[in-house]
Design an enzyme around this catalytic site. Structure first.
Site, PDB file in Angstrom:
ATOM      1  CG  HIS A   1      -0.698   0.181   2.212  1.00 49.83           C
ATOM      2  ND1 HIS A   1      -0.390  -0.823   3.170  1.00 49.83           N
ATOM      3  CD2 HIS A   1       0.050   1.397   2.952  1.00 49.83           C
ATOM      4  CE1 HIS A   1       0.607  -0.183   4.287  1.00 49.83           C
ATOM      5  NE2 HIS A   1       1.034   1.157   4.233  1.00 49.83           N
TER       6      HIS A   1
ATOM      7  CG  ASP B   1      -0.261  -3.700   3.061  1.00 53.38           C
ATOM      8  OD1 ASP B   1      -0.231  -3.631   1.865  1.00 53.38           O
ATOM      9  OD2 ASP B   1      -0.319  -3.135   3.495  1.00 53.38           O
TER      10      ASP B   1
ATOM     11  CB  SER C   1       3.009   1.627   6.349  1.00 54.15           C
ATOM     12  OG  SER C   1       1.939   2.047   6.893  1.00 54.15           O
TER      13      SER C   1
END
Length: 408
Positions: free
Chosen positions: A122, A169, A247
């Protein structure tokens, strides 16, 4: 009178001696006290200021726990990189107290000496959405990576896309850095992670590079709702502060081994609320070699279509994964598994999978997660209930089936 003169004389003598001493140390104006040290030049301090200065207490030795945390940071920080989506106007340093970090600014870490960098899918979602699918196979430029060198300088590299998998992901990019500049992380084992053990996160929250936060593992086996809207099973929950920009960064154990990839936070404000989630490194370790080799995940499958949880509830199935469809000529079809179908009295649920080997399956997502532990060609034992919702009651069966290939 004589006594007062003696005191004044004594005070005068003391002051003259002090002035003489200060002149010897700092041969400048003696109207000030001077703060001197062997490593620093003399700095004039008025007497009143000097008297008001607090005494400075040396730090002393660090505690064993503090030193252990410092050691982990020192050995890992050069493996952590800042990832900038090429669709962004990047700015790696905050210029104001309220910093707005654009979507796509994240973290990654060095996987090997060949220059492969692992991050979240992402983090690159913006640029990947702009590229045609056939262009992704040509290793397009997708990001700019900044890597901290042991000399303290940040080095910037363009990164090409190697491969990614939305369901996990995870994405892999590659930079052209010299091998001497690359320090791969030490990969740990997430299957042995225990609730309560110490963990550390290194990342770039809000663009502040190489930020360390610490905490404990708060939970294991969590379902993570990724920013892509995909549910990822087996997640690690931590109270180590994780914020936008973390992230794709590593979650470390107390020895500096990577046990997870930070990917999401549970929050109502957009910032850390003490509930962060990481994808277990065991899942990443299986995915990355395939992404490097093939650019995609070649995963084992039963070649089944499973009913959604909403459909399962409508069919009055309380637990398990309901088979909705089966690919023709597949191993599942040859094994005699039954699909959901229309009968004389309405819709009849197909076989309901409630277990795979020793793993319980309570919903469709459990079966998908369980398959990640196996390889194409493995023969597994399915536990299914046949006849759920029928008058005579369900029959429990054990059915062996060989896993086949599916592609991302």
């Amino acid at each position: 009178m004589q006594l007062r003169l003696s005191r004044k004389a004594a005070e005068k003598t003391a002051m003259e001696a002090e002035k003489s001493f200060l002149k010897q140390r700092c041969p400048l104006s003696h109207a000030f006290y001077w703060a001197c040290s062997p490593a620093a030049p003399c700095i004039a301090q008025p007497a009143a200021v000097q008297e008001a200065l607090p005494s400075i207490v040396p730090r002393g030795p660090l505690s064993d726990r503090e030193q252990a945390i410092i050691n982990v940071f020192d050995q890992t920080t050069y493996s952590v990189v800042n990832v900038f989506d090429l669709t962004l106007q990047a700015n790696s340093r905050a210029q104001a107290s309220n910093v707005e970090t654009p979507e796509g600014n994240g973290t990654g870490f060095v996987w090997d000496k060949e220059g492969h960098i692992v991050t979240n899918y992402h983090v690159l979602a913006n640029v990947l959405r702009t590229l045609p699918k056939n262009q992704l196979q040509r290793n397009p430029r997708v990001a700019r990576i900044t890597l901290l060198g042991t000399d303290g300088f940040q080095n910037s590299y363009e990164a090409i896309f190697i491969g990614g998998d939305r369901s996990r992901d995870v994405a892999v990019v590659k930079i052209g850095a010299d091998q001497d500049a690359l320090q791969p992380v030490t990969v740990g084992d997430s299957s042995t992670v225990r609730v309560g053990q110490q963990c550390l996160a290194i990342g770039n929250p809000f663009g502040f590079d190489h930020t360390l936060t610490t905490g404990v593992v708060s939970g294991v086996g969590r379902e993570i709702q990724s920013p892509l809207g995909i549910t990822i099973g087996g997640g690690i929950q931590t109270d180590a502060s994780i914020n936008p920009g973390n992230s794709g960064g590593p979650l470390l154990d107390s020895k500096g081994r990577v046990i997870g990839v930070n990917t999401a936070i549970f929050t109502q404000s957009g910032t850390s609320a003490g509930v962060g989630f990481a994808i277990p490194i065991d899942s990443i370790s299986k995915a990355v070699p395939q992404l490097i080799e093939y650019g995609r995940i070649i995963r084992p499958t039963l070649n089944l279509t499973l009913a959604t949880d909403q459909v399962a509830r409508a069919l009055k199935v309380q637990r398990g994964a309901v088979i909705q469809g089966i690919a023709p000529n597949s191993a599942a079809a040859k094994a005699g598994l039954l699909t959901t179908r229309r009968g004389l009295t309405g819709i009849v649920p197909g076989d309901v999978i409630i277990g795979l080997e020793d793993r319980k399956v309570t919903r469709a997502g459990d079966l998908v997660s369980a398959l990640d532990d196996f390889s194409i060609g493995d023969t597994v034992s399915l536990t299914v209930q046949r006849g759920v919702g029928q008058q005579q009651g369900p029959e429990e069966l054990k059915i062996p089936i060989q896993l086949e290939e599916a592609t991302s």
